[in-house]
Design a protein around this motif. Structure first.
Motif, short mmCIF file in Angstrom:
data_model
loop_
_atom_site.label_atom_id
_atom_site.label_comp_id
_atom_site.label_asym_id
_atom_site.label_seq_id
_atom_site.Cartn_x
_atom_site.Cartn_y
_atom_site.Cartn_z
N ASN A 131 29.49 48.29 32.01
CA ASN A 131 29.46 46.89 32.44
C ASN A 131 29.24 45.93 31.27
OD1 ASN A 131 29.59 44.99 34.60
ND2 ASN A 131 27.37 44.69 34.43
N ASN A 184 20.03 44.09 43.88
CA ASN A 184 20.80 43.13 44.64
C ASN A 184 20.47 41.76 44.10
OD1 ASN A 184 21.94 41.46 46.52
ND2 ASN A 184 21.34 42.69 48.28
N GLN A 192 24.93 46.01 46.82
CA GLN A 192 24.15 46.28 45.62
C GLN A 192 25.04 46.18 44.39
OE1 GLN A 192 22.44 50.15 46.05
NE2 GLN A 192 20.84 49.46 47.46
N TYR A 193 24.39 45.91 43.27
CA TYR A 193 25.10 45.89 41.99
C TYR A 193 24.63 47.07 41.15
CZ TYR A 193 26.71 44.44 37.39
OH TYR A 193 27.31 44.41 36.16
N TRP A 202 30.18 46.90 42.26
CA TRP A 202 29.65 46.29 43.49
C TRP A 202 29.81 47.27 44.64
CZ3 TRP A 202 26.84 42.09 42.86
CH2 TRP A 202 27.06 41.32 41.70
N LEU A 220 32.28 40.96 43.42
CA LEU A 220 31.34 40.67 44.50
C LEU A 220 32.07 40.07 45.70
CD1 LEU A 220 28.53 40.28 45.72
CD2 LEU A 220 28.34 38.15 44.42
#
Length: 234
Positions: A131, A184, A192-193, A202, A220
């Motif tokens: 990420n 989150n 949730q991330y 996501w 998202l």
């Protein structure tokens, strides 16, 4: 002579030294050669001179400082793979560090690639990207230590190098660092991330009547749309 035997029409020389990471070696010499027994004994002696006297001991030999070509052994990893002792090896020109089976390294059968390269596309030992961030970790005596999350790969590599030096030189293990957990951050229910999931971080997750529904999304907005549709909203 130990490790030398005769069966049917062959003299056989055998050798194995798991302490030094050497798997079983076998050589055959036919009776048709009048020197077959002497050749078998000579082969056994050659193995012992090259790899040491065979022993059933589980003691791990210290190869620190052993050199082969452009590489030098930094120390032991406390790992074993297929009964072979795994050591840390450094390229003296590039400073790259690898985990290598000592038997392959000593016999010149190591290609210069890491064990890790067969499992990941990451080219830097102990550092991986997730990420947009760089995560560093090191494994000591079978336990993985998280070293932190960084903005660049060079920062992660530096953290790994420091941890490695502290362990090899002083026997010091890294201080505990909290591993980022899935959070989150948007307040969106059931979403949730998870930063460690590259590409689809996501996650929509909901359990209804014992059935767990999980879906992964790149954005998202996509996760929210799915949740609303799943729950019967807009």
């Amino acid at each position: 002579m130990r490790g030398v035997s005769h069966r049917y029409k062959w003299w056989t020389a055998q050798y194995q030294n798991l302490r030094n990471g050497i798997p079983k070696q076998i050589a055959y010499f036919p009776d048709s050669d009048p020197n077959s027994e002497k050749l078998a004994q000579a082969q056994r002696k050659k193995w012992e001179e090259e790899f040491g006297t065979s022993s059933s001991s589980n003691h791990r030999k210290d190869y620190t400082g052993y050199k082969k070509g452009d590489f030098i052994v930094l120390g032991d990893t406390s790992k074993t793979e297929q009964k072979q002792q795994i050591v840390l090896v450094q390229n003296v020109h590039t400073d790259e560090i690898f985990e290598v089976p000592i038997q392959r390294f000593r016999m010149g059968r190591w290609t210069g690639k890491t064990i890790r390269e067969g499992r990941t596309n990451n080219k830097t030992v102990g550092v991986s990207m997730s990420n947009g961030k760089w995560s560093a970790e090191i494994t000591i005596e079978g336990r993985c230590y998280h070293l932190g999350v960084f903005e660049s790969s060079s920062e992660g590599e530096k953290a790994y190098s420091i941890a490695l030096h502290n362990w090899l030189a002083n026997g010091e293990r890294p201080d505990p660092v909290d591993i980022p957990r899935a959070t989150n951050t948007t307040g969106e229910k059931y979403i949730q991330y998870r930063p460690k999931r590259e590409g689809t971080p996501w996650v929509f997750e909901k359990t209804t009547g014992g059935n767990r529904i999980v879906r992964y999304f790149r954005a998202l907005n996509d996760a929210v749309k799915f949740r609303n549709k799943y729950l019967g909203g807009n």
